[in-house]
Each structure stands twice: as C-alpha cells, then as structure tokens.
Design an enzyme around this catalytic site. Structure first.
Site, short mmCIF file in Angstrom:
data_model
loop_
_atom_site.label_atom_id
_atom_site.label_comp_id
_atom_site.label_asym_id
_atom_site.label_seq_id
_atom_site.Cartn_x
_atom_site.Cartn_y
_atom_site.Cartn_z
CG ASP A 108 55.83 126.51 60.54
OD1 ASP A 108 54.69 126.75 60.11
OD2 ASP A 108 56.64 127.42 60.83
CD GLU A 130 58.48 129.03 55.11
OE1 GLU A 130 57.85 128.74 56.12
OE2 GLU A 130 58.16 129.96 54.35
CD GLU A 144 52.98 127.47 64.63
OE1 GLU A 144 53.44 127.61 65.80
OE2 GLU A 144 51.80 127.73 64.35
CG HIS A 220 48.06 134.08 63.17
ND1 HIS A 220 48.99 134.83 62.48
CD2 HIS A 220 48.48 132.79 63.04
CE1 HIS A 220 49.90 134.04 61.97
NE2 HIS A 220 49.62 132.80 62.30
NE ARG A 222 46.49 126.04 68.29
CZ ARG A 222 45.82 126.00 67.14
NH1 ARG A 222 46.28 126.63 66.08
NH2 ARG A 222 44.69 125.33 67.04
CG HIS A 253 43.69 134.22 62.03
ND1 HIS A 253 42.81 133.22 62.37
CD2 HIS A 253 44.74 133.61 61.45
CE1 HIS A 253 43.32 132.05 62.01
NE2 HIS A 253 44.50 132.26 61.44
C1 UD1 Z 1 47.44 127.85 61.63
C2 UD1 Z 1 48.80 127.23 61.86
C3 UD1 Z 1 49.85 128.31 61.99
C4 UD1 Z 1 49.80 129.32 60.85
C5 UD1 Z 1 48.39 129.83 60.70
C6 UD1 Z 1 48.29 130.72 59.48
C7 UD1 Z 1 48.85 125.12 63.08
C8 UD1 Z 1 48.87 124.47 64.41
N1 UD1 Z 1 48.79 126.46 63.07
O1 UD1 Z 1 47.13 128.57 62.83
O2 UD1 Z 1 51.13 127.72 62.01
O3 UD1 Z 1 50.65 130.39 61.14
O4 UD1 Z 1 47.48 128.73 60.52
O5 UD1 Z 1 47.19 131.56 59.53
O6 UD1 Z 1 48.87 124.44 62.10
N2 UD1 Z 1 39.23 129.62 61.11
C9 UD1 Z 1 38.10 129.84 60.35
N3 UD1 Z 1 38.25 129.91 59.00
C10 UD1 Z 1 39.45 129.82 58.38
C11 UD1 Z 1 40.58 129.63 59.16
C12 UD1 Z 1 40.46 129.51 60.52
O7 UD1 Z 1 37.00 129.93 60.87
O8 UD1 Z 1 39.50 129.94 57.15
C13 UD1 Z 1 39.08 129.52 62.58
C14 UD1 Z 1 38.51 128.17 63.03
O9 UD1 Z 1 37.67 128.38 64.14
C15 UD1 Z 1 39.75 127.39 63.46
C16 UD1 Z 1 40.59 128.52 64.05
O10 UD1 Z 1 40.38 129.63 63.19
O11 UD1 Z 1 39.44 126.36 64.37
C17 UD1 Z 1 42.07 128.26 64.19
O12 UD1 Z 1 42.61 127.71 62.99
P1 UD1 Z 1 43.94 126.76 63.06
O13 UD1 Z 1 44.30 126.35 61.69
O14 UD1 Z 1 43.71 125.71 64.07
O15 UD1 Z 1 45.01 127.72 63.71
P2 UD1 Z 1 45.68 129.05 63.16
O16 UD1 Z 1 45.83 129.98 64.31
O17 UD1 Z 1 44.97 129.52 61.97
N1 UDP Z 2 47.76 137.28 54.35
C1 UDP Z 2 46.66 137.49 53.55
N2 UDP Z 2 45.56 138.12 54.09
C2 UDP Z 2 45.54 138.54 55.38
C3 UDP Z 2 46.68 138.29 56.20
C4 UDP Z 2 47.77 137.64 55.65
O1 UDP Z 2 46.65 137.16 52.37
O2 UDP Z 2 44.53 139.11 55.80
C5 UDP Z 2 48.92 136.61 53.76
C6 UDP Z 2 50.26 137.28 53.96
O3 UDP Z 2 50.50 138.24 52.96
C7 UDP Z 2 51.22 136.12 53.92
C8 UDP Z 2 50.43 135.00 54.55
O4 UDP Z 2 49.06 135.36 54.42
O5 UDP Z 2 51.52 135.73 52.60
C9 UDP Z 2 50.81 134.86 56.00
O6 UDP Z 2 49.86 134.09 56.64
P1 UDP Z 2 49.68 134.07 58.19
O7 UDP Z 2 50.14 135.35 58.78
O8 UDP Z 2 48.27 133.68 58.44
O9 UDP Z 2 50.60 132.85 58.65
P2 UDP Z 2 52.14 132.70 58.99
O10 UDP Z 2 52.94 133.23 57.87
O11 UDP Z 2 52.38 133.41 60.27
O12 UDP Z 2 52.28 131.23 59.17
#
Ligand code: UD1
Ligand code: UDP
Length: 394
Positions: A108, A130, A144, A220, A222, A253
């Site tokens: 999602d 999923e 999502e 984490h 939003r 995160h």
């Molecule tokens: C995204 C997904 C969310 C999912 C989550 C898993 C969307 C809208 N959201 O949210 O559904 O649960 O990923 O973790 O698709 N960043 C880094 N390095 C990384 C990853 C992220 O620096 O490796 C920072 C960046 O500044 C980025 C911010 O995190 O802009 C947010 O990342 P983003 O993918 O937009 O949102 P998530 O909260 O990670």
């Molecule tokens: N996870 C990971 N390292 C971390 C936190 C989460 O490998 O520091 C794994 C976790 O075990 C799960 C997945 O990431 O498999 C979940 O991701 P996240 O919580 O970022 O996203 P969501 O499932 O809420 O979309």
C-alpha cells in the site's frame, strides 16, 4: 486472466516484473522474487523505485537481490506527490522497454500505487501481493488505505493473506482472480530467525536478554506525525523512567520527522537505546528475544504473533484484525495515559502477559510464495488447478 494474454504467452517463460521501493515491500517481495527466479517457467525481473534508499539497500543485501532497474527516486522529506510522479515517469520507461506479461506490486505504499497505475497505463496485467487489507477509514492509515483500495481496482490478480482480506475485496465487488495465499512475510521470517544469533548492531549483543524485559519499539506512520507521535514518545519516556527492569530498544526510522521527535523525548535515558534501522534479520532475531513489541508498523503486527510476542499497536485502528481476535495484539491508541496503562499491565501482571504471549499464525504458514507462483501459472493456463487456499490454524 484474459484469453489473449494466455495465448500471447503460450510456449515461453512468463515475464514477471516485481516493482517495489520501501523496506517492508522489499522484505515481503524478496522470498517471492526468489521463488520465481528458481522456476524456469518464469523470467523474473525486479525494478526498485528506491522510494527508500538506505533502508531498501539493507534488505537487498540481506536477501541477495540484484534489481535490473533502480529508479533511485528518494529525496529527503519527500512529499506524496513527488514520490508518485517520479515513480510514474521512471516506470513508464522501464515498462515500455521490458513489456512484462505481469507486474507484481506489494501492499500500500506510494510505489505500490504508482507501480500498478504505470502498468495499467501500458495495459500490462497487475498482480497485487498483500491484497484486501482495509480499515475502511480513508485517512487512516494515510495514504495507505487509499493506495491499497485504488490498487484493488487496478489489479487483475489479488493475493490476499487471509480469508477476511478476501471478504473485504468481495464486499467491493472484486471476486475474479482472488487467491488466499498467506502473507509472504511469514515465508521471509522462516529464513531469518536462528538460535545463536550475533547482532551486527553491537549494542544489541550487550543487552541482558535473560534478566531484562526488552520492549521493542518502532513508530513511523504519517498519520502519527505531530500530536500523536509526541504523545507516544512521552509514554515511552515515562515507561522507561518508571521501570528500570526494562530495556527499550527503538530502531528509529530515517525520516527526519521521526528522528527529531524520538531523540528530543528519549535521548539521555540509560535504559532506552535509540539505534539505526536494523537489518531485517537483526529485527526478526531481536523480536524473538523481546518481551513486548510496541509499534505502529504493519509488518511487525504480522511477525510478532508468529514469534509469540505480545504487541501493543500505537494507532487507533488496524487493518490486521486477525491477531487482535487471536488475543496477541491490542490496540493501544495514541494517548499517553492509555499507552502507559496497557504497557504497565503487561509488565506487572504475569497473568495478563501470559494471556497475550502465545504464538499464533493467522497470517501465513510459510507457503505464500509457492501459492502465488502457482496461482500465476494457473491464471496463464500452465496448471490445471489453483493452489489450495491458506487456512489459519484455530
Ligand atoms: C513509507 C510508506 C509507508 C510504509 C513505510 C515503511 C508511503 C506514502 N509510505 O513511509 O506506507 O509503512 O514507508 O517504512 O509510501 N528516509 C531516508 N532513508 C531511507 C528511507 C527514508 O532518509 O532509507 C527518509 C527520507 O527523508 C524520506 C523520509 O524518510 O523522505 C520518508 O520516507 P517515505 O518513503 O516518504 O515515507 P515513510 O514514512 O518511510
Ligand atoms: N524492520 C526492519 N528493521 C527495522 C524496523 C523494521 O527490518 O529497524 C522490518 C520489520 O521486521 C518488518 C518491516 O521492516 O518486516 C516493517 O517495515 P515498516 O515498519 O517500516 O513498514 P510497515 O510494515 O508499517 O509498512
């Protein structure tokens, strides 16, 4: 699948492209990509959008995945519009070049939605892994819930983890190409958790898992940005101060929004460890050694029950009711006092703890990838029968 697709692909390997971009998609797609790669009836490929950069690369490394295409779109503090538009433009080019018979997207995220839409624009069939999770609240989780609903409309094949996910699709009139497969995360979990595990994050090797109660935290989402996250962090701070017998381990995160609030509330506490995001195998093995999980993550709500760990969900609802029904997951909400009360009950009442701490497997039996591969072959006329549906144990 439509008869033209079956005819067009007859007599050759099926070209299936997995598109993903964030950490959880990668963890849950990895075993499926491996499954397809190992089967000569498929010509599997991978395109990562890299909506996450570092957090995605860690997963690719652990599961030895080498994507053929990498759109490298991530920006600091990226907005939903930039993610979606950059994915769409990049994917247009990749899909025109490869022309897969089927694109697989997962879950999602913005990558998921853009992946399905980009494939649809080129009349390429979409399989949604999923599928069918719903809260029925379009703003929670945000964005999502809308992403997965829209992907439900775009997709041709729907791989639902559970029967209730299938029922959600059915209520929306989606009844064709729907399979109950279990969640691929349980397949992944079976490859990562081992007895004598040594953590790459050294701080985790120095925790006294026998004497201390480890509270594993992630946060984490939003929709939790702002007041809810302030309240959650405040609850964690008080919990750590009141209970020296616990060690809070919180892999934070990389989102700058989350980093700021977590460090502001929790820095400087002796029994709180704010560590960098963990590799997936570290996370799974840490969870297996934890006492309690407090999280707003979707994936953790699926993994912890399989490992017999109670979960308090730091959200107001969940699209994963199965473990709540099984009694191992509870919704704690986003109010400081409620979160504290529920966590303290589990820390102080052995009976309450015992009630929640039993292993259940409502999300899968480790066979989801095999079922998905089989369903694809069946849809393209390569197998006579569909896979047997996943059935949770009672
Ligand atoms: C995204 C997904 C969310 C999912 C989550 C898993 C969307 C809208 N959201 O949210 O559904 O649960 O990923 O973790 O698709 N960043 C880094 N390095 C990384 C990853 C992220 O620096 O490796 C920072 C960046 O500044 C980025 C911010 O995190 O802009 C947010 O990342 P983003 O993918 O937009 O949102 P998530 O909260 O990670
Ligand atoms: N996870 C990971 N390292 C971390 C936190 C989460 O490998 O520091 C794994 C976790 O075990 C799960 C997945 O990431 O498999 C979940 O991701 P996240 O919580 O970022 O996203 P969501 O499932 O809420 O979309």
């Amino acid at each position: 699948m439509d008869p033209q697709s079956v005819e067009r692909t007859a007599g050759r390997a099926l070209k299936v492209m997995a598109i993903f971009g964030t950490r959880p998609e990668a963890i849950k797609m990895a075993p499926l990509v491996k499954q397809l790669e190992s089967d000569p009836r498929f010509e599997a490929s991978c395109c990562v959008t890299a909506q996450h950069r570092q957090m995605l690369d860690g997963v690719l490394e652990i599961f030895h995945l080498k994507p053929q295409f990498d759109l490298d779109i991530m920006e600091q503090r990226q907005t939903l519009s930039t993610i979606t538009s950059k994915c769409l433009l990049g994917l247009e080019r990749v899909l025109a070049q490869v022309r897969p018979d089927l694109v697989l997207v997962h879950g999602d995220t913005s990558t998921t939605f853009a992946g399905a839409l980009a494939a649809f624009y080129q009349k390429i069939a979409v399989g949604h892994v999923e599928a069918g999770l719903r809260t029925h609240d379009r703003y929670s989780p945000f964005p999502e819930e809308m992403n997965r609903s829209l992907v439900g409309r775009l997709a041709d094949l729907h791989f639902c983890p559970t029967g209730s996910n299938q029922a959600n699709l059915s209520a929306e009139g989606i009844t064709q190409g729907v399979y109950i497969t279990g969640n691929t995360v349980i397949d992944a979990l079976r490859t990562t958790v081992v007895e004598d595990y040594s953590f790459a994050t050294d701080a985790l090797n120095h925790i006294d898992y026998a004497q201390k109660k480890v509270v594993l935290v992630t946060c984490h989402r939003r929709e939790n940005y702002g007041a809810p996250m302030e309240q959650i962090m405040s609850a964690l701070r008080t919990l750590a101060l009141r209970h020296p017998e616990i060690e809070v381990i919180y892999p934070v995160h990389l989102s700058p929004v989350v980093q700021e609030v977590a460090h502001r509330h929790l820095d400087g506490l002796a029994n709180v460890h704010l560590v960098s995001p963990l590799m997936a195998d570290e996370m799974h093995n840490l969870m297996a050694r934890s006492y309690l999980v407090m999280t707003d993550s979707g994936g953790l709500q699926e993994e912890a029950p399989a490992l017999g760990k109670p979960v308090l969900v730091l959200r107001q609802e969940t699209e994963r009711p199965e473990a709540v029904e099984a009694g191992t997951v509870r919704i704690a909400g986003v109010q400081t006092e409620t979160i504290l009360a529920m966590a303290e009950q589990l820390l102080t009442s052995p009976e309450s703890y015992r009630e929640m701490a039993h292993a259940v497997n409502p999300y899968g039996d480790g066979q989801a990838c095999r079922r998905i591969a089989q369903a694809i072959l069946y849809e393209f006329g390569r197998m006579d029968c569909p896979p047997e549906p996943f059935q949770a144990e009672n």
